[in-house]
Design a protein around this motif. Structure first.
Motif, PDB file in Angstrom:
ATOM      1  N   THR A 196      -5.569   6.529  -8.532  1.00 54.64           N
ATOM      2  CA  THR A 196      -4.116   6.650  -7.931  1.00 54.64           C
ATOM      3  C   THR A 196      -3.879   5.730  -6.655  1.00 54.64           C
ATOM      4  O   THR A 196      -4.931   5.257  -6.142  1.00 54.64           O
ATOM      5  N   PRO A 197      -2.709   5.464  -6.118  1.00 58.70           N
ATOM      6  CA  PRO A 197      -2.453   4.807  -4.860  1.00 58.70           C
ATOM      7  C   PRO A 197      -3.096   5.371  -3.737  1.00 58.70           C
ATOM      8  O   PRO A 197      -3.507   4.922  -2.473  1.00 58.70           O
ATOM      9  N   PHE A 198      -3.776   6.775  -3.932  1.00 58.95           N
ATOM     10  CA  PHE A 198      -4.172   7.501  -2.785  1.00 58.95           C
ATOM     11  C   PHE A 198      -5.876   7.044  -2.731  1.00 58.95           C
ATOM     12  O   PHE A 198      -6.637   8.080  -1.783  1.00 58.95           O
ATOM     13  N   ASP A 199      -6.403   6.211  -3.602  1.00 62.42           N
ATOM     14  CA  ASP A 199      -7.852   5.969  -3.413  1.00 62.42           C
ATOM     15  C   ASP A 199      -7.872   5.020  -2.374  1.00 62.42           C
ATOM     16  O   ASP A 199      -7.953   3.725  -2.462  1.00 62.42           O
ATOM     17  N   PHE A 200      -8.517   5.634  -1.150  1.00 59.46           N
ATOM     18  CA  PHE A 200      -8.953   4.432   0.022  1.00 59.46           C
ATOM     19  C   PHE A 200     -10.582   4.976   0.104  1.00 59.46           C
ATOM     20  O   PHE A 200     -10.952   4.454   1.039  1.00 59.46           O
ATOM     21  N   ARG A 201     -11.387   5.217  -0.868  1.00 55.98           N
ATOM     22  CA  ARG A 201     -12.621   5.205  -0.669  1.00 55.98           C
ATOM     23  C   ARG A 201     -13.424   3.681  -0.376  1.00 55.98           C
ATOM     24  O   ARG A 201     -14.456   3.771   0.002  1.00 55.98           O
ATOM     25  N   ARG A 202     -12.843   2.850  -1.002  1.00 55.81           N
ATOM     26  CA  ARG A 202     -13.142   1.301  -0.370  1.00 55.81           C
ATOM     27  C   ARG A 202     -12.066   0.894   0.328  1.00 55.81           C
ATOM     28  O   ARG A 202     -10.816   0.973   0.144  1.00 55.81           O
ATOM     29  N   ALA A 203     -12.274   0.129   1.450  1.00 60.85           N
ATOM     30  CA  ALA A 203     -11.201  -0.355   2.382  1.00 60.85           C
ATOM     31  C   ALA A 203     -10.380  -1.121   1.614  1.00 60.85           C
ATOM     32  O   ALA A 203     -10.595  -2.122   0.639  1.00 60.85           O
ATOM     33  N   LYS A 204      -8.787  -0.888   1.830  1.00 60.89           N
ATOM     34  CA  LYS A 204      -7.693  -1.806   1.263  1.00 60.89           C
ATOM     35  C   LYS A 204      -6.782  -1.749   2.049  1.00 60.89           C
ATOM     36  O   LYS A 204      -6.631  -0.981   2.863  1.00 60.89           O
ATOM     37  N   PRO A 205      -5.850  -2.795   2.140  1.00 58.84           N
ATOM     38  CA  PRO A 205      -4.753  -2.949   3.016  1.00 58.84           C
ATOM     39  C   PRO A 205      -3.775  -1.733   2.835  1.00 58.84           C
ATOM     40  O   PRO A 205      -3.840  -1.267   1.475  1.00 58.84           O
ATOM     41  N   VAL A 206      -3.282  -1.184   3.975  1.00 60.52           N
ATOM     42  CA  VAL A 206      -2.357  -0.212   3.721  1.00 60.52           C
ATOM     43  C   VAL A 206      -1.017  -0.546   2.569  1.00 60.52           C
ATOM     44  O   VAL A 206      -0.895   0.570   1.982  1.00 60.52           O
ATOM     45  N   GLY A 207      -0.597  -1.698   2.841  1.00 59.49           N
ATOM     46  CA  GLY A 207       0.420  -2.029   1.620  1.00 59.49           C
ATOM     47  C   GLY A 207       0.347  -2.340   0.468  1.00 59.49           C
ATOM     48  O   GLY A 207       1.236  -2.461  -0.419  1.00 59.49           O
ATOM     49  N   ARG A 208      -1.045  -2.262   0.002  1.00 63.87           N
ATOM     50  CA  ARG A 208      -1.466  -2.823  -1.286  1.00 63.87           C
ATOM     51  C   ARG A 208      -0.699  -1.866  -2.407  1.00 63.87           C
ATOM     52  O   ARG A 208      -0.342  -2.297  -3.344  1.00 63.87           O
ATOM     53  N   ASP A 209      -0.818  -0.648  -2.274  1.00 65.43           N
ATOM     54  CA  ASP A 209      -0.314   0.321  -3.294  1.00 65.43           C
ATOM     55  C   ASP A 209       0.872   1.119  -2.886  1.00 65.43           C
ATOM     56  O   ASP A 209       1.383   2.008  -3.499  1.00 65.43           O
ATOM     57  N   ILE A 210       1.484   0.928  -1.526  1.00 62.77           N
ATOM     58  CA  ILE A 210       2.300   1.647  -0.905  1.00 62.77           C
ATOM     59  C   ILE A 210       3.861   1.870  -1.838  1.00 62.77           C
ATOM     60  O   ILE A 210       4.634   2.660  -1.533  1.00 62.77           O
ATOM     61  N   ARG A 211       4.014   0.617  -2.418  1.00 62.27           N
ATOM     62  CA  ARG A 211       5.512   0.631  -3.056  1.00 62.27           C
ATOM     63  C   ARG A 211       5.064   0.890  -4.624  1.00 62.27           C
ATOM     64  O   ARG A 211       6.063   0.848  -5.373  1.00 62.27           O
ATOM     65  N   ARG A 212       4.029   1.533  -4.988  1.00 62.91           N
ATOM     66  CA  ARG A 212       3.963   1.552  -6.489  1.00 62.91           C
ATOM     67  C   ARG A 212       4.826   2.786  -7.004  1.00 62.91           C
ATOM     68  O   ARG A 212       5.177   3.603  -6.247  1.00 62.91           O
ATOM     69  N   SER A 213       4.972   3.000  -8.100  1.00 62.41           N
ATOM     70  CA  SER A 213       5.639   4.015  -8.665  1.00 62.41           C
ATOM     71  C   SER A 213       4.942   5.109  -8.841  1.00 62.41           C
ATOM     72  O   SER A 213       4.189   5.398  -9.884  1.00 62.41           O
ATOM     73  N   HIS A 214       5.118   6.219  -7.958  1.00 61.77           N
ATOM     74  CA  HIS A 214       4.361   7.116  -8.157  1.00 61.77           C
ATOM     75  C   HIS A 214       5.093   8.298  -7.454  1.00 61.77           C
ATOM     76  O   HIS A 214       5.639   8.270  -6.311  1.00 61.77           O
ATOM     77  N   GLU A 215       5.224   9.559  -8.158  1.00 62.27           N
ATOM     78  CA  GLU A 215       5.979  10.716  -7.742  1.00 62.27           C
ATOM     79  C   GLU A 215       5.529  10.883  -6.116  1.00 62.27           C
ATOM     80  O   GLU A 215       6.514  11.518  -5.459  1.00 62.27           O
ATOM     81  N   GLN A 216       4.273  11.057  -5.710  1.00 60.04           N
ATOM     82  CA  GLN A 216       3.876  11.499  -4.323  1.00 60.04           C
ATOM     83  C   GLN A 216       4.227  10.581  -3.260  1.00 60.04           C
ATOM     84  O   GLN A 216       4.758  10.884  -2.299  1.00 60.04           O
ATOM     85  N   LEU A 217       4.318   9.322  -3.557  1.00 58.21           N
ATOM     86  CA  LEU A 217       4.682   8.265  -2.798  1.00 58.21           C
ATOM     87  C   LEU A 217       6.246   8.396  -2.699  1.00 58.21           C
ATOM     88  O   LEU A 217       6.716   8.198  -1.506  1.00 58.21           O
TER      89      LEU A 217
END
Length: 392
Positions: free
Chosen positions: A261-282
């Motif tokens: 899911t876009p909520f996987d930050f277990r490995r470092a990633k930019p905040v913006g990488r998944d923030i615009r993905r199509s996901h109900e929670q976002l």
């Protein structure tokens, strides 16, 4: 916030699970070089910051140690500014806030504030404790947020210096304040460590059963307040699960895996990488505004769970806590109507928050870790924000 503006949505915490690795250790960064305000100086300094409509003074306290310069207001226990150096030795304020008192009195983005009695949301502004139902102010859609209309962020705290770079903030919340039962005596200690970390220690006792969930609501931008988006900040969270929410941002009760899911930050990633993905929670949060379940669980001492890195400045921030969860919020409801300390207007994703707490709506969720405090018990929580620089 004025009625015509949307209430800034954030806060929270989470549940404990088995400890795992996955967050960069402090050894991965180097300590920030001492700034001109490094060391202990003359101890905490006090000045008048403004006056309330009833004439009472609001003071600003300045602490300096280990390359960090911190300014805290007696109103709301607000972290107004926090300055640290970057990889080039240049100093900047990395927390969002206002330059004068008046906006703190009339707006509600919770910049830098102490939050209580209950951080985050309580569904429908109601909870039942020991067979009695309590009603709270509904100030965030159908729910109660951050303690109600006059939460801890809207009160003047008594402040005393307790060391060369430490303050004790105290207040008594009377029985029935904002609908909460019991007289609550609260103490919050702000201190800067030798290496410039900001440590916040919370303590509370009550004379009747109540619910308590305290946190701090500082908005961070490691490139500097007013510098623009944090979508390029890299974030790592040791959290294998999060608590999904409904359309009003109340947890459903599930503990959902972040994997895939876009909520996987277990490995470092930019905040913006998944923030615009199509996901109900976002869509519900208009970005990230969710409680992450920390793998470490509840701990006796603060344990690191997060690393934030700004590639442009090289600044890093680590976050350690005793709490079981954190609300990760990406400033989704900053709409350009707030002018900050530098005069710049804050827009969506111009900052991020990492609010360490228990689960939102825990009083209505029996499966969540309890936030009940009873007479004879002491509420205790600690969080540490550490700062450094990465050279490359």
């Amino acid at each position: 916030m004025t009625p015509s503006r949307r209430t800034i949505l954030t806060s929270a915490v989470a549940a404990g699970v088995a400890a795992t690795s996955g967050v960069a250790s402090a050894a991965d960064t180097t300590a920030a070089a001492p700034a001109s305000h490094g060391g202990t100086g003359r101890g905490p300094r006090q000045e008048v910051f403004g006056h309330l409509p009833d004439g009472r003074d609001v003071h600003r306290w300045t602490l300096s140690r280990g390359g960090t310069l911190l300014k805290v207001l007696s109103y709301g226990g607000i972290v107004q500014t926090l300055e640290v150096r970057d990889r080039r030795g240049e100093t900047a304020n990395v927390s969002l806030g206002f330059a004068s008192l008046e906006p703190y009195l009339t707006l509600s983005p919770y910049f830098g504030a102490l939050i209580g009695r209950y951080g985050n949301r309580i569904a429908a502004g109601r909870f039942t404790l020991d067979g009695r139902t309590y009603s709270l102010p509904v100030n965030n859609g159908p729910n109660s947020l951050h303690g109600g209309n006059q939460g801890f962020d809207k009160h003047v705290w008594h402040v005393e210096p307790t060391g060369p770079a430490s303050l004790a903030l105290t207040r008594t919340s009377p029985d029935g304040e904002e609908g909460y039962p019991g007289t609550l005596d609260v103490r919050v200690d702000y201190s800067l460590t030798d290496d410039g970390a900001l440590r916040i220690d919370y303590r509370a006792t009550t004379d009747a059963p109540t619910v308590v969930n305290l946190t701090n609501h500082t908005y961070w931008n490691l490139a500097g307040e007013g510098s623009g988006t944090v979508l390029d900040h890299q974030v790592q969270l040791a959290a294998s699960r999060f608590t999904p929410v409904d359309s009003t941002l109340i947890p459903t009760g599930d503990l959902a895996p972040v994997a895939g899911t876009p909520f996987d930050f277990r490995r470092a990633k930019p905040v913006g990488r998944d923030i615009r993905r199509s996901h109900e929670q976002l869509r519900f949060g208009q970005g990230f505004d969710h409680n992450f379940v920390l793998d470490k669980g509840i701990t006796r001492r603060p344990e690191q769970f997060a690393t934030v890195y700004d590639p442009s400045s090289g600044r890093t921030m680590t976050v350690s806590t005793t709490e079981p969860g954190v609300q990760f919020y990406t400033g989704n409801f900053l709409d350009g109507s707030f002018a900050g300390t530098s005069g710049s207007f804050y827009r969506q994703s111009d900052a991020l928050c990492l609010e360490t707490q228990h689960f939102p709506d825990s009083p209505n969720q029996p499966a969540f870790p309890s936030t009940v405090l009873r007479p004879g018990q002491t509420y205790s929580s600690s969080t540490v924000y550490g700062f450094g620089v990465r050279r490359a």
